[in-house]
Scaffold this motif. Structure first.
Motif, PDB file in Angstrom:
ATOM      1  N   PHE A  16       0.808  -1.216   0.000  1.00 15.28           N
ATOM      2  CA  PHE A  16       0.000   0.000   0.000  1.00 15.28           C
ATOM      3  C   PHE A  16       0.847   1.274   0.000  1.00 15.28           C
ATOM      4  O   PHE A  16       0.511   2.241  -0.673  1.00 15.28           O
ATOM      5  CB  PHE A  16      -0.978   0.023   1.167  1.00 15.28           C
ATOM      6  CG  PHE A  16      -2.123  -0.952   1.028  1.00 15.28           C
ATOM      7  CD1 PHE A  16      -2.288  -1.737  -0.096  1.00 15.28           C
ATOM      8  CD2 PHE A  16      -3.045  -1.090   2.059  1.00 15.28           C
ATOM      9  CE1 PHE A  16      -3.344  -2.638  -0.213  1.00 15.28           C
ATOM     10  CE2 PHE A  16      -4.110  -1.974   1.949  1.00 15.28           C
ATOM     11  CZ  PHE A  16      -4.255  -2.748   0.822  1.00 15.28           C
ATOM     12  N   GLY A  17       1.934   1.312   0.762  1.00 14.90           N
ATOM     13  CA  GLY A  17       2.793   2.501   0.784  1.00 14.90           C
ATOM     14  C   GLY A  17       3.404   2.785  -0.584  1.00 14.90           C
ATOM     15  O   GLY A  17       3.257   3.889  -1.120  1.00 14.90           O
ATOM     16  N   GLU A  20       0.685   3.848  -3.036  1.00 15.91           N
ATOM     17  CA  GLU A  20       0.278   5.242  -2.847  1.00 15.91           C
ATOM     18  C   GLU A  20       1.276   6.190  -3.514  1.00 15.91           C
ATOM     19  O   GLU A  20       0.890   7.158  -4.180  1.00 15.91           O
ATOM     20  CB  GLU A  20       0.170   5.563  -1.359  1.00 15.91           C
ATOM     21  CG  GLU A  20      -0.143   7.010  -1.078  1.00 15.91           C
ATOM     22  CD  GLU A  20      -0.073   7.367   0.399  1.00 15.91           C
ATOM     23  OE1 GLU A  20      -0.086   8.575   0.685  1.00 15.91           O
ATOM     24  OE2 GLU A  20       0.008   6.468   1.258  1.00 15.91           O
ATOM     25  N   ARG A  43      -5.488   6.495  -0.573  1.00 15.27           N
ATOM     26  CA  ARG A  43      -4.852   5.768   0.531  1.00 15.27           C
ATOM     27  C   ARG A  43      -5.887   5.263   1.538  1.00 15.27           C
ATOM     28  O   ARG A  43      -5.837   4.112   1.965  1.00 15.27           O
ATOM     29  CB  ARG A  43      -3.829   6.666   1.233  1.00 15.27           C
ATOM     30  CG  ARG A  43      -3.167   6.009   2.446  1.00 15.27           C
ATOM     31  CD  ARG A  43      -2.244   6.953   3.217  1.00 15.27           C
ATOM     32  NE  ARG A  43      -2.958   8.122   3.707  1.00 15.27           N
ATOM     33  CZ  ARG A  43      -2.758   9.378   3.290  1.00 15.27           C
ATOM     34  NH1 ARG A  43      -1.864   9.635   2.378  1.00 15.27           N
ATOM     35  NH2 ARG A  43      -3.449  10.377   3.798  1.00 15.27           N
TER      36      ARG A  43
END
Length: 176
Positions: A16-17, A20, A43
């Protein structure tokens, strides 16, 4: 070396980081011109998307860096895009659909076939009858969808951004 991995459900959360960051880079470009508010919305929505039925994320990584990703989830039979201005055919509405939510490639890696491979892997062996996605008609990707056989069946208007083209692609039948 370029590698592709598939993650399903919450197992995708470690990406996810980086996802994003890639989203922020890609969608800062015209015609999107998205900023921190849109990136934050993206996010915040990822954990909820990851627990939807059929959630699958395909990541393209090289040297420990995410250079592309595509993901989506199953839109159950009887459902359609929530802000669509038109419904699809009854056949399409009554079928399960795979909703492609994002398909992004780092700007410096476009034209290398990364995006095509991401989509090929994302849609391979799906059990749904159709794939569907929303596309900004101003984007360069929109013409690419036409060339790949996607067809527009409706439009959608969100509270933010331009009206989107809602596209569909029939998926091959898989014998189970």
């Amino acid at each position: 070396m370029l590698s592709y991995t598939a993650r399903t459900g919450p197992a995708a959360s470690p990406l996810f980081g980086p996802l994003e960051s890639l989203y922020a880079l890609v969608y800062a470009e015209p015609p999107y011109n998205e900023g921190p508010e849109q990136v934050a919305r993206f996010r915040e929505g990822l954990p909820e998307e990851a627990i939807r039925p059929g959630f699958t994320l395909i990541a393209a990584e090289e040297g420990g860096h995410l250079i592309g990703a595509a993901y989506g989830w199953t839109m159950p039979a009887g459902t359609w895009w929530s802000r669509a201005e038109q419904e699809p055919s009854r056949e399409m509405l009554d079928a399960a659909k795979f909703a492609v939510m994002e398909w992004i490639v780092h700007p410096e890696r476009r034209g290398e076939g990364v995006g095509s491979e991401l989509m090929r892997r994302l849609l391979a062996d799906r059990l749904e009858d159709w794939a569907t996605l929303a596309s900004d008609p101003r984007s360069p990707a929109r013409a690419m969808y036409d060339r790949a056989g996607w067809r527009q069946v409706a439009t959608s208007v969100l509270p933010w951004g331009p009206p989107m083209d809602l596209l569909v692609l029939p998926l091959p039948v898989v014998d189970v």
